[in-house]
Design a protein around this motif. Structure first.
Motif, short mmCIF file in Angstrom:
data_model
loop_
_atom_site.label_atom_id
_atom_site.label_comp_id
_atom_site.label_asym_id
_atom_site.label_seq_id
_atom_site.Cartn_x
_atom_site.Cartn_y
_atom_site.Cartn_z
N ASP A 43 0.18 -6.83 -0.79
CA ASP A 43 -0.91 -6.60 0.16
C ASP A 43 -0.49 -6.71 1.63
O ASP A 43 -1.31 -6.63 2.52
N ARG A 44 0.80 -6.88 1.90
CA ARG A 44 1.26 -6.88 3.30
C ARG A 44 1.48 -5.46 3.81
O ARG A 44 1.71 -5.26 5.01
N ARG A 52 2.73 -0.39 8.12
CA ARG A 52 2.37 0.98 7.72
C ARG A 52 3.60 1.69 7.18
O ARG A 52 4.55 1.96 7.92
N LYS A 65 -1.48 -4.78 8.55
CA LYS A 65 -0.51 -4.44 7.51
C LYS A 65 0.60 -3.56 8.08
O LYS A 65 0.37 -2.80 9.01
N ASP A 77 0.52 10.99 10.20
CA ASP A 77 0.81 9.77 9.45
C ASP A 77 2.24 9.31 9.69
O ASP A 77 2.52 8.11 9.82
N ALA A 111 0.48 -1.19 3.77
CA ALA A 111 -0.40 -0.06 3.47
C ALA A 111 0.48 1.18 3.34
O ALA A 111 1.29 1.46 4.22
N VAL A 112 0.32 1.91 2.24
CA VAL A 112 1.22 3.02 1.96
C VAL A 112 0.48 4.36 1.97
O VAL A 112 -0.57 4.48 1.35
N VAL A 113 1.04 5.32 2.67
CA VAL A 113 0.53 6.69 2.64
C VAL A 113 1.57 7.56 1.94
O VAL A 113 2.77 7.40 2.17
N ARG A 132 4.42 -0.10 -2.98
CA ARG A 132 3.29 -1.00 -3.24
C ARG A 132 3.72 -2.18 -4.10
O ARG A 132 3.29 -3.31 -3.88
#
Ligand SMILES: [Zn+2]
Length: 288
Positions: A50-51, A32, A30, A76, A53-55, A45
């Motif tokens: 779903d491709r 990032r 994914k 991160d 990933a989120v922080v 999001r």
């Protein structure tokens, strides 16, 4: 010859990696993404699906104006493919850390949009939130062109939801009696909401977060509440509301919540945040 051998070896390795699969493909890694606020993480999001990933950099319920970033969050940032922040000075204490540690491009979501006096809280107008989401979509496509169709479809679906939200807010706030469409809030986060939906900002307790209001500020606020007949004032959960509650108590008006930069328990998305705000406005100011 060597190249052919290497290619054959690569094919063999790939076959092993795929586990002799009956059509099962290894999911692609994914993208990032890092977002400063949980509200922007929600937008990423929505557009990324779903491709991606989120922080989120800021913990829930934090004031972005005064927050300082702990070291583990810097890690991160260095691993990020894309970083999304508001800009316009919203992330006052962490903007430099973000820019100097980001592992990929930093996208300032409010950059280039027309502001009201440089105020950074553009997303509280749902139409401007849509501009943020479009900008996120474009950045995702630029970084991951293979995902274009998915990003465009995800974004189109979410923009329809934002449009529906915008119309709902407009109609509901229009039903608030005109003389009650007054906002008194803790920090100056609502000029875009007010301008879009027809509210008037009567007073804010502090013009820049981190400031402590003086006794004189409180007395002035009581005077404004009484002279203008404001039916309610609005606190924000990430700020200490003691001053606003004191003034409201003296003036005999109600204290409700409005959400700006941070969620509240039970509110976990931008759309929920805006609907929460709408219910609070209706409860405090009237209308249906
Ligand atoms: Zn703010």
């Amino acid at each position: 010859m060597l190249a052919a051998l290497a290619a054959a070896l690569l094919v063999a390795l790939l076959a092993v990696a795929c586990g002799g699969g009956n059509g099962d493909e290894q999911p692609a890694a994914k993208l990032r993404a890092v977002a400063s606020l949980e509200i922007f993480a929600d937008f990423v999001r929505q557009a990324g699906g779903d491709r991606v990933a989120v922080v989120t950099l800021l913990p829930s319920g934090t004031d972005p104006h005064t927050y300082e970033l702990p070291a583990r969050r810097v890690a991160d940032l260095t691993r990020a493919d894309l970083v999304f922040m508001n800009g316009l000075g919203l992330e006052e204490g962490i903007g430099d850390v973000i820019v100097s540690n980001a592992g990929g491009p930093v996208i300032e979501l409010a950059e280039g949009l027309e502001t009201i006096g440089g105020n950074p809280h553009l997303w509280l107008n749902a139409r401007l939130a849509a501009r943020y989401v479009e900008r996120i979509r474009d950045a995702l496509i630029e970084h991951d062109p293979e995902g274009r169709d998915a990003y465009e479809a995800n974004t189109a679906a979410y923009l329809r939801e934002l449009d529906e939200l915008d119309r709902e807010m407009e109609a509901a706030i229009e039903s608030i009696p005109a003389e009650n469409r007054a906002l008194v809030t803790f920090h100056d986060a609502f000029p875009y909401l007010a301008a879009r939906y027809g509210l008037e900002i009567v007073a804010v307790v502090v013009t820049s977060p981190g400031q402590e209001p003086s006794a004189r500020d409180v007395a002035e606020l009581v005077e404004i509440l009484q002279s203008q007949g404001v039916p309610a004032v609005f606190k924000e959960p990430q700020f200490n509301a003691a001053v606003l509650e004191l003034a409201a108590g003296d003036a005999g008006v109600r204290v409700l919540n409005l959400l700006s930069d941070a969620y509240l328990e039970g509110v976990d998305s931008y759309i929920e945040l805006m609907r929460f705000n709408l219910r609070q406005l209706q409860e405090g100011l009237g209308g249906d």
